[in-house]
Design a protein around this motif. Structure first.
Motif, PDB file in Angstrom:
ATOM      1  N   ALA A 167       7.392  50.487  41.267  1.00  0.00           N
ATOM      2  CA  ALA A 167       6.784  49.863  40.064  1.00  0.00           C
ATOM      3  C   ALA A 167       6.900  48.645  39.828  1.00  0.00           C
ATOM      4  O   ALA A 167       5.823  47.904  39.608  1.00  0.00           O
ATOM      5  N   GLU A 168       8.045  48.051  39.899  1.00  0.00           N
ATOM      6  CA  GLU A 168       8.055  46.441  39.825  1.00  0.00           C
ATOM      7  C   GLU A 168       7.298  45.819  40.855  1.00  0.00           C
ATOM      8  O   GLU A 168       6.638  44.679  40.467  1.00  0.00           O
ATOM      9  N   ALA A 169       7.262  46.205  42.084  1.00  0.00           N
ATOM     10  CA  ALA A 169       6.483  45.685  43.232  1.00  0.00           C
ATOM     11  C   ALA A 169       5.039  45.541  42.928  1.00  0.00           C
ATOM     12  O   ALA A 169       4.330  44.829  42.916  1.00  0.00           O
ATOM     13  N   VAL A 170       4.798  46.850  42.305  1.00  0.00           N
ATOM     14  CA  VAL A 170       3.229  47.009  41.939  1.00  0.00           C
ATOM     15  C   VAL A 170       2.947  45.828  40.895  1.00  0.00           C
ATOM     16  O   VAL A 170       1.903  45.143  40.895  1.00  0.00           O
ATOM     17  N   ARG A 171       3.729  45.885  39.951  1.00  0.00           N
ATOM     18  CA  ARG A 171       3.633  44.809  38.882  1.00  0.00           C
ATOM     19  C   ARG A 171       3.322  43.486  39.179  1.00  0.00           C
ATOM     20  O   ARG A 171       2.463  42.630  39.141  1.00  0.00           O
ATOM     21  N   ALA A 172       4.409  43.206  40.201  1.00  0.00           N
ATOM     22  CA  ALA A 172       4.308  41.787  40.716  1.00  0.00           C
ATOM     23  C   ALA A 172       2.790  41.374  41.651  1.00  0.00           C
ATOM     24  O   ALA A 172       2.200  40.292  41.300  1.00  0.00           O
ATOM     25  N   CYS A 173       2.535  42.382  42.269  1.00  0.00           N
ATOM     26  CA  CYS A 173       1.442  42.280  43.069  1.00  0.00           C
ATOM     27  C   CYS A 173       0.015  42.187  42.133  1.00  0.00           C
ATOM     28  O   CYS A 173      -0.777  41.286  42.497  1.00  0.00           O
ATOM     29  N   ALA A 174       0.000  42.989  41.119  1.00  0.00           N
ATOM     30  CA  ALA A 174      -0.889  42.838  40.325  1.00  0.00           C
ATOM     31  C   ALA A 174      -1.073  41.669  39.509  1.00  0.00           C
ATOM     32  O   ALA A 174      -2.082  40.906  39.347  1.00  0.00           O
ATOM     33  N   ALA A 175       0.320  41.136  39.179  1.00  0.00           N
ATOM     34  CA  ALA A 175       0.168  39.674  38.535  1.00  0.00           C
ATOM     35  C   ALA A 175      -0.298  38.526  39.444  1.00  0.00           C
ATOM     36  O   ALA A 175      -0.746  37.626  38.948  1.00  0.00           O
ATOM     37  N   ALA A 176       0.053  38.790  40.790  1.00  0.00           N
ATOM     38  CA  ALA A 176      -0.331  37.941  41.753  1.00  0.00           C
ATOM     39  C   ALA A 176      -1.748  37.839  42.357  1.00  0.00           C
ATOM     40  O   ALA A 176      -2.130  37.335  43.240  1.00  0.00           O
ATOM     41  N   ARG A 177      -2.488  38.892  41.615  1.00  0.00           N
ATOM     42  CA  ARG A 177      -3.927  39.060  41.924  1.00  0.00           C
ATOM     43  C   ARG A 177      -4.192  39.716  43.429  1.00  0.00           C
ATOM     44  O   ARG A 177      -5.189  39.242  44.145  1.00  0.00           O
ATOM     45  N   VAL A 178      -3.261  40.481  43.889  1.00  0.00           N
ATOM     46  CA  VAL A 178      -3.363  41.181  45.138  1.00  0.00           C
ATOM     47  C   VAL A 178      -4.475  41.951  44.922  1.00  0.00           C
ATOM     48  O   VAL A 178      -4.527  42.759  43.866  1.00  0.00           O
ATOM     49  N   GLN A 179      -5.348  42.471  46.109  1.00  0.00           N
ATOM     50  CA  GLN A 179      -6.491  43.220  45.687  1.00  0.00           C
ATOM     51  C   GLN A 179      -6.253  44.743  45.945  1.00  0.00           C
ATOM     52  O   GLN A 179      -6.256  45.498  45.063  1.00  0.00           O
TER      53      GLN A 179
END
Lengths: 703, 703
Positions: free
Chosen positions: A80-92
């Motif tokens: 979940a933490e990784a997902v949050r970081a990805c979303a924050a970094a605008r990963v698609q």
């Protein structure tokens, strides 16, 4: 949103990347690098350093350039933490390989999964997985998956799999056959990107010619079927449907006594939507790969020639062909004459053609050409055990090219023949029956493509009768109400009227015209006939009065009496509908009495269904000859029955509160069709309650 | 005579031996020498000289020592001469590889073949072939066949093949699986040594544990079936039946309108005799090889556990198991509790058991043992895609050994697991469904072994009724005669009497007891009811007189009238028998009316059949629930029906002039069973004549 970032990303990050190639997180890094991905690959790990020559970013935010695709390999607790970081970094898109989420029957997996989804959705991040094996895209040089040693040859098959193991099996198969793959997606728990979204994207992908799907569960079945229908019009979709999630539903179906077992409903729905549904793993791979090679050379008809130099396999292939609904017709005398000129006197000229091992190699070409030139022959099976002459292969390759008809092969120990076949894209299967099944798949796809389909009926408005009655949830309507609803949707029902006493019954009967039936009208129902609640063949008012009096005596003076026209003899059908949890409303048709019950001879279609769909369903019934009038009795026209089936689908779509509807019997003779009894069960409390006695058998008008 | 000289010869001659290894005649020499045959090998060729170090005899007479086995490789035109020379030299068996004999549709092949047979028979020489691929016998080091590179590992499977190509396929399969072969015989045209003789010899061969047969045509079907029945009691017999020669017979069957299609009759006969009949080539090889390994570890019941670390394949295997009639029952809570202790929280504990890839390898053993220890579980399917841990293999091997229950596997990319499995004779199949089908074959063999079989009815004497009537060939008997014959064999028929006029009809009716049916009694028959020839429900003498008068008016005063008891309602059956050209008398049973006709729901058994055989046939009917009393109607006891079937078989065996017999309807309720109408057709001219109108549908007692 498009799945471009999944299949054609410009850059990839591996969250939790490791240097250790024995760990998934190291393995995926290596696969990505070795796969030849042209864009930047960013390993991400707080440990930093360098992996396979790439600097490791401590977190995704630190990468400093846009990331289209992230592969998350961290343990479930940190996903979940990784997902949050990805979303924050605008990963698609993030592909979550980690498992232990919704698929886990105990523990906090479901909660963790919900957190993943909520986090991603809030941040506009799309998810593939979790609990998946990753993604492969040949055009992009992208191997963001568990799998290594992927095919390097160009391919046109895409594979979408809910099972990781089937991904491995698929790659092993294509490798063994020297076939290429265009795309692969392991969709795992489908928390965001589902089967149908991948299918829809692949439908438009110019690099994909064939779509193969391993399906366990359809999330939003009606949507899946809609996408499947659209996709199947554009390219072949081959499906292997695993039944796990149906075990429970099958049990439920047997509990409610429903005619439409869910497994059968799902398979019927997939076929109706245009999928080629494989029966076995081998057939799944065989048919997918055959369609890859033969998409432009489909058989024009069901008549196949079998040509061989090996007797036994050709007999087995002939048996299998006939069992699979292919015709193996004798050849015309003119063709036999040509064959006779070229072959040893002891050759078999009929179809199958056994050229025999003694055939001179320079004669193969003339023989094969003569057979494939026949307009009535749609294609050919070539069989050869151990007679390794390139001329054999060339004969089929040349004739196939000249006549544009598919040749599918079974060979054993013939490397030269196989080489020629491979060069000319003639597929070789390892057993005669498998060649036949693959050929049968080509024919089935030709039929799907040729299907007219027919126009879907326009959506209908909700029932006014139902609105006026305003019954409670779980109610079981009486047959008068049931038939009133049927009439609203254009399904003819018998003329009838309700009476309270003898005099009213007699008046009703006179208005209907004799003979009539008088029966008690009960909600819920049950076996009226068995309980003496039906009196048949009343020919005058006096008889009606006597019958009414007797029924009131037996069922109480307050009982409602139903006076009906007595419907003349005809073919007894049953027509039913229920809601399948996976595919939505399902319409079932069968012949009355023992056919549907003892023999489970019922054909299914999901709503919306066209009249064409319904006609195909009628043809599937084993008892179909009875419709045409078996045993010297009159038959029933198929079209009115098909229209009633389509209308029943409309009814179910327009009235979501109807859980089940059964018309039993529906009596047809020629163009006349009459619903004699109908049972409507509304959704709701009934599911928990013991439920009403079911509409067990022939009933209604006393039949 | 024994086939010792074929499978264990002391000396071999090759007639027409050549030095050229590209020719068959050179090739066979090389195979014999390289095969390691310990006895003398004598090349024979007028050219003389030496081949592979052996002096070449100019003819077989010149060899100068006894020859047990001769392999004839000369061209067809010289084969008869070679046979004559072998017979003169007291060779025991000749294997004729040459082709172009009876199998050749044109030319003088048949005449040449007859010459071969006559010559051999006159000289006491036995023949294998012609048109065959030779013989292989591992124990004797004998490879007198076309095939080279034969398995060197010891084996216990024998293969008897009518198709040479299937010989090649068989050897390719065993090679690929590392399995050994004990014997192989290619029997070609079977002019002398037939399938059944080889089978009977193999039944007694201590080196053979499993017999696999590829059968195209049975020469003397009843004898083949007798030998098969005896052999199947001793060891498993797996058969792949190719249908070529049935195409014509199938056409004939549809011409005569017979219920028993020949293909179905043959398959039913093979199963009845105890063969495991494979549906496909792959299943044929899979089941034969599974029985080789598991003959001593058969499942004790139909309940199988499925254990895996790979989700998708285990769903597919569960589907396939249920579709194949295996049960996949949930495990007891106590077992689930054990599994729970050892497995990750997200493992699936039910059956199937998914231990998941995260399972610690040291836990496999406890889990597998807990499941196989369950008394209710008969065996296990082990599935593994890509998780290559020897501990996985060892867990199953240990539990299998401890509990003596079969474990059958599907794996992908697990060389370590495969190695362990192979060591412990756990067979690995290349698709989940194939593992299931192989397991199903083990269960089927366990059932064949457990079959009680029941005693065959004693042969019955020929019909006295038929002898007294002395009807001409091709005659069609009237129903009175037909039922009289049935009663002779203990098949109950309705009470009835023939009357010539009204008064006699009334007297007959009074004697029978009311109600009665009066109908016209015609030879040949046809639809009496449709022609107004049946009057039902006559309750007194006056009614009988009126009916008789009306029938005489309609059909002429000379018409014979049949007065019958009116048989009360019950389950309508049809029972028929005809002679199949391959397997002899076949008894067919079905439910009346549409079941048998529209649905082709008919079960077949060949005569002689036991009551047990007949009971199994009844269970096969899709409409079997109707027998038990579907739709609230009374059922019929199965035993009287089964006895009638067995008796009908006796009748057919005792009266070879009866070509066909149909009882329609046979009405049963509880223990009562009554044949209401019967049609007997005698063999003879009828086959050429247009034939009588057939017994199309429900008929007889006006039903």
């Amino acid at each position: 949103m498009s799945l471009d970032a999944l299949f054609n990303p410009r850059s990839v990050a591996v969250i939790g990347a490791s240097r250790d190639p024995r760990k998934i997180s190291g393995w995926v890094m290596r696969n990505l690098v070795e796969g030849g991905f042209a864009g930047p690959i960013h390993p991400v790990n707080p440990a930093g350093g360098e992996i396979l020559g790439r600097p490791v970013a401590p977190d995704v935010a630190a990468i400093g350039s846009p990331v289209d695709l992230a592969v998350i390999t961290v343990p479930r607790a940190r996903a979940a933490e990784a997902v949050r970081a990805c979303a924050a970094a605008r990963v698609q898109v993030a592909v979550i390989l980690s498992s232990g989420f919704g698929e886990a029957s105990g523990g906090d997996g479901t909660a963790l999964q919900q957190e993943l989804v909520a986090t991603a959705r809030a941040g506009g991040l799309r998810l593939l997985g979790p609990n998946c094996m990753g993604v492969f895209s040949a055009g992009a040089g992208l191997n963001a998956s568990y799998f290594w040693d992927l095919p390097r040859v160009p391919g046109r098959i895409a594979f979408v799999s809910q099972s990781g193991a089937y991904g491995g099996m698929f790659f092993a198969e294509v490798r063994a056959r020297g076939i290429g793959v265009t795309k692969f997606a392991s969709i795992g728990n489908q928390v965001d990107i589902r089967h149908q979204e991948v299918m829809a994207w692949l439908a438009e992908d110019p690099e994909t010619a064939v779509i193969a799907c391993f399906v366990e569960e359809m999330k939003d079945g009606p949507e899946f079927l809609r996408v499947l229908r659209d996709t199947a019009r554009k390219k072949p979709v081959v499906i292997l449907k695993a039944g796990r999630t149906e075990a429970g539903r099958r049990a439920a179906a047997s509990h409610t006594g429903s005619l439409a077992g869910s497994r059968e409903a799902v398979l019927a729905a997939l076929r109706q939507a245009g999928a080629l549904v494989a029966r076995t793993t081998e057939e799944f791979f065989d048919v997918a790969m055959a369609l890859d090679w033969y998409g432009d050379r489909l058989p024009a008809n069901d008549r196949v020639a079998i040509m061989t130099v090996s007797g036994g396999p050709c007999v087995i292939a002939s048996d299998a062909a006939e069992e699979q609904g292919l015709a193996v017709p004798p050849l015309r005398e003119a063709v036999r004459e040509t064959l006779r000129r070229h072959l040893p006197f002891f050759a078999a000229l009929g179809n199958p053609v056994d050229m025999t091992p003694q055939c001179e190699p320079d004669r193969y070409a003339a023989c094969v050409d003569a057979v494939l030139a026949e307009p009535e022959i749609g294609g050919c099976l070539a069989l050869n055990c151990g007679l390794d002459s390139a001329a054999f292969g060339q004969a089929f390759a040349a004739a196939e090219a000249r006549h544009g008809k598919p040749v599918v092969a079974f060979t054993l120990a013939t490397p030269e023949v196989d080489r020629v076949f491979r060069e000319h894209r003639i597929a070789v299967f390892p057993a005669p029956e498998r060649a036949v099944h693959a050929y049968r798949g080509l024919l089935e796809y030709a039929r799907v493509r040729a299907r007219r389909g027919g126009a879907a009926l326009a959506p209908a408005p909700p029932s006014a009768v139902l609105a006026a009655l305003a019954p409670p949830a779980g109610a079981v309507l009486d047959e008068v109400a049931g038939k009133a609803i049927l009439r609203e949707y254009g399904i003819p029902a018998c003329r009838e009227a309700v009476a309270r006493d003898e005099a009213e019954a007699a008046r009703c009967a006179a208005a209907l015209g004799f003979p009539v039936v008088v029966k008690v009208c009960l909600e819920g129902l049950g076996h009226k006939s068995d309980r003496g609640g039906v009196v048949l063949g009343l020919r005058d008012e006096a008889a009606v009065r006597r019958a009414a009096q007797e029924l009131r005596r037996r069922f109480g003076p307050g009982v409602r009496l139903l006076v009906q026209e007595q419907v003349p003899d005809g073919v007894e059908l049953i027509l039913g509908a229920r809601r399948d949890p996976q595919v939505g409303p399902v319409v079932a048709v069968g012949l009355g009495g023992v056919f549907a019950e003892a023999l489970r001879d019922v054909a299914l279609r999901v709503a919306p269904l066209t009249v064409e769909d319904a006609l195909e369903a009628l043809d599937e019934l084993r008892g179909a000859p009875v419709l045409r009038g078996a045993r010297g009795r009159p038959g029933v026209a198929r079209e009115p029955v098909a229209r009633a089936m389509a209308a029943l689908g409309q009814l179910m779509l327009a009235n979501p509160q109807v859980a089940e509807l059964d018309i039993n019997p529906l009596i047809g003779a020629g163009d006349r069709l009459v619903a004699v009894d109908a049972l409507v069960v509304l959704a709701g409390a009934a599911a928990d309650a013991p439920g009403p006695p079911r509409h067990g058998t022939v009933e209604g008008n006393g039949r």
